[in-house]
Write an enzyme that holds these catalytic residues in place. Structure first.
Site, mmCIF file in Angstrom:
data_model
loop_
_atom_site.group_PDB
_atom_site.id
_atom_site.type_symbol
_atom_site.label_atom_id
_atom_site.label_comp_id
_atom_site.label_asym_id
_atom_site.label_seq_id
_atom_site.Cartn_x
_atom_site.Cartn_y
_atom_site.Cartn_z
ATOM 1 N N CYS A 1 0.831 -1.215 0.000
ATOM 2 C CA CYS A 1 0.000 0.000 0.000
ATOM 3 C C CYS A 1 0.863 1.263 0.000
ATOM 4 O O CYS A 1 0.502 2.282 0.592
ATOM 5 C CB CYS A 1 -0.951 0.010 1.194
ATOM 6 S SG CYS A 1 -2.257 -1.229 1.084
ATOM 7 N N ALA A 2 2.002 1.156 -0.676
ATOM 8 C CA ALA A 2 2.897 2.307 -0.861
ATOM 9 C C ALA A 2 3.487 2.194 -2.265
ATOM 10 O O ALA A 2 4.704 2.188 -2.451
ATOM 11 C CB ALA A 2 3.991 2.326 0.198
#
Length: 455
Positions: A383-384
């Site tokens: 999630c980056a």
């Protein structure tokens, strides 16, 4: 006379704080069982035994919060508000700061996004977790500036200072920055970034999801305006989070959710509708029946960490980080991802580390660690996505079939640990990485729904 309390030091190599699941046995595809090595703390940390025991002791007394006259309701209300005070003390909140209970870090930052004054300029580094990267553009009256990922702490401050100095028009501004990266584990220079933000008339919110479980946080010392984190990263997995900090923007905005608890009074209006008087306290953004168990679990975890002593926790984790880094450095073809690099002597790290292995699809590698060694890690982009793509060079975006040497896709493996991690888990992980790289997997794997699984 009662005996004096005795502090029992953990044995060398054992976890500092006992957690649930430390003795869970899992099957191996090669036969037999092994104690599960939970090395995915950055996603969700296991519950502290202390947290579980506290919640279990309270559970029979569970009742509605704030609006019940009965004994259990009154007890639950006291527990809920005392939990708020415990968390405020843990965070070093200033007089007047508010602790708002939310569902998670993501929820906390989305709440903050809704209360920004009209015309606010938001500045966020591309290296942020999506929870901190994405909420701001949902406001049509807010402008977002994405800043390039810095390559050292000093450069982060310089990039921010230039962006704030050049902003037009000069009005309300908010900086959003991580306290510790969920990809590399590197600590960001929050105090220096806060000083730069305030020097240019901006406020700052710290995504502390990966910071508070590993490192002491003092909001007064940092002088940050807000801090956001999740209970499930802090050994309290009961679906609650926190947004703590200055009250004015929260007090002046429309409630995050409309409903009971947020409203002080509701009357029928002259035109046939309703007139609402909203609370101007934390209740304004805590509509509905609150998650009292989630709040209490966070407070219990905060108390356990504080009593254990962060000096000991930080030193223990430093040793584990050093052991993992030294072990991986000896394995050919393994590259540890770092934003700030090893040249910056002042760079500190928490127990989060990501890496890639030449010739391996990361999903295949993570699946082999689990199936053949009983080790749970994370693989992917965490999630980056912008940050991992930057660290990996931005090429090879298409996922490959697991097990194929040419199938290395644009993702990585992440190992993370904390107060409940014994030496054996780290030692097994380092040994497993070396064996997989040198000898290959002992089992066949196939792709199912985009993931590698044992065949």
């Amino acid at each position: 006379m009662s005996a004096c309390p005795v502090t029992v030091e953990p044995a060398v190599g054992t976890a500092l704080l006992p957690v649930l699941g430390h003795d869970v046995r899992v099957p191996l595809v090669t036969g037999g069982e092994v104690t599960y090595a939970a090395l995915d703390y950055a996603a969700s940390a296991p519950a502290l035994q202390r947290v579980w025991d506290d919640v279990a002791a309270y559970a029979p007394y569970y009742g509605s919060v704030h609006r019940g006259a009965g004994y259990l309701s009154q007890l639950s209300t006291d527990l809920f508000e005392n939990s708020r005070a415990e968390i405020a003390a843990f965070l070093g909140c200033r007089a007047g700061d508010q602790v708002v209970f939310t569902r998670s870090t993501t929820d906390s930052l989305n709440l903050l996004a809704t209360v920004l004054p009209r015309g606010t300029r938001v500045f966020v580094f591309e290296s942020e977790h999506h929870a901190a990267l994405l909420p701001w553009e949902r406001r049509a009256d807010v402008t977002v500036t994405y800043l390039d990922a810095p390559r050292c702490p000093r450069q982060a401050v310089e990039i921010l200072e230039r962006a704030l100095a050049d902003r037009e028009p000069y009005g309300p501004a908010l900086v959003c920055v991580t306290g510790a990266s969920n990809v590399t584990g590197e600590l960001w220079p929050v105090r220096e970034l806060t000083a730069a933000a305030h020097a240019h008339g901006a406020r700052i919110v710290v995504d502390a999801a990966q910071l508070v479980p590993h490192h002491p946080v003092d909001l007064t010392e940092l002088d940050a305006d807000w801090i956001a984190f999740s209970g499930h990263k802090l050994y309290a997995p009961f679906g609650a989070g926190v947004l703590a900090g200055r009250p004015d923007w929260l007090r002046d905005a429309e409630p995050y959710l409309a409903g009971g608890g947020a409203s002080r009074a509701v009357t029928r209006g002259a035109g046939g509708g309703v007139d609402v008087e909203w609370h101007d306290t934390v209740a304004r953004h805590e509509a509905g029946s609150p998650n009292v168990i989630g709040a209490y679990a966070i407070a219990s975890a905060c108390k356990a960490l504080r009593e254990a002593g962060f000096d000991r926790l930080v030193e223990r984790e430093r040793q584990l980080v050093a052991a993992v880094r030294e072990g991986l450095a000896k394995v050919p073809g393994v590259r540890v991802l770092s934003l700030f690099g090893d040249g910056e002597g002042e760079v500190q790290r928490v127990g989060v580390l990501s890496f890639v292995v030449d010739g391996w699809n990361s999903s295949h590698f993570a699946a082999a660690l689990s199936a053949e060694y009983g080790i749970g890690v994370r693989d992917g982009l965490f999630c980056a996505h912008p940050l991992v793509r930057t660290l990996l060079g931005g090429a090879g975006d298409a996922p490959g079939e697991c097990g194929a040497p040419e199938g290395q896709s644009l993702n990585a493996v992440r190992v993370s640990f904390g107060a409940g991690t014994p030496d054996e888990h780290v030692e097994r992980f380092v040994r497993a990485v070396g064996e997989l790289v040198r000898e290959g997997a002992r089992w066949s794997y196939r792709t199912e729904n985009g993931r590698c699984v044992p065949a």
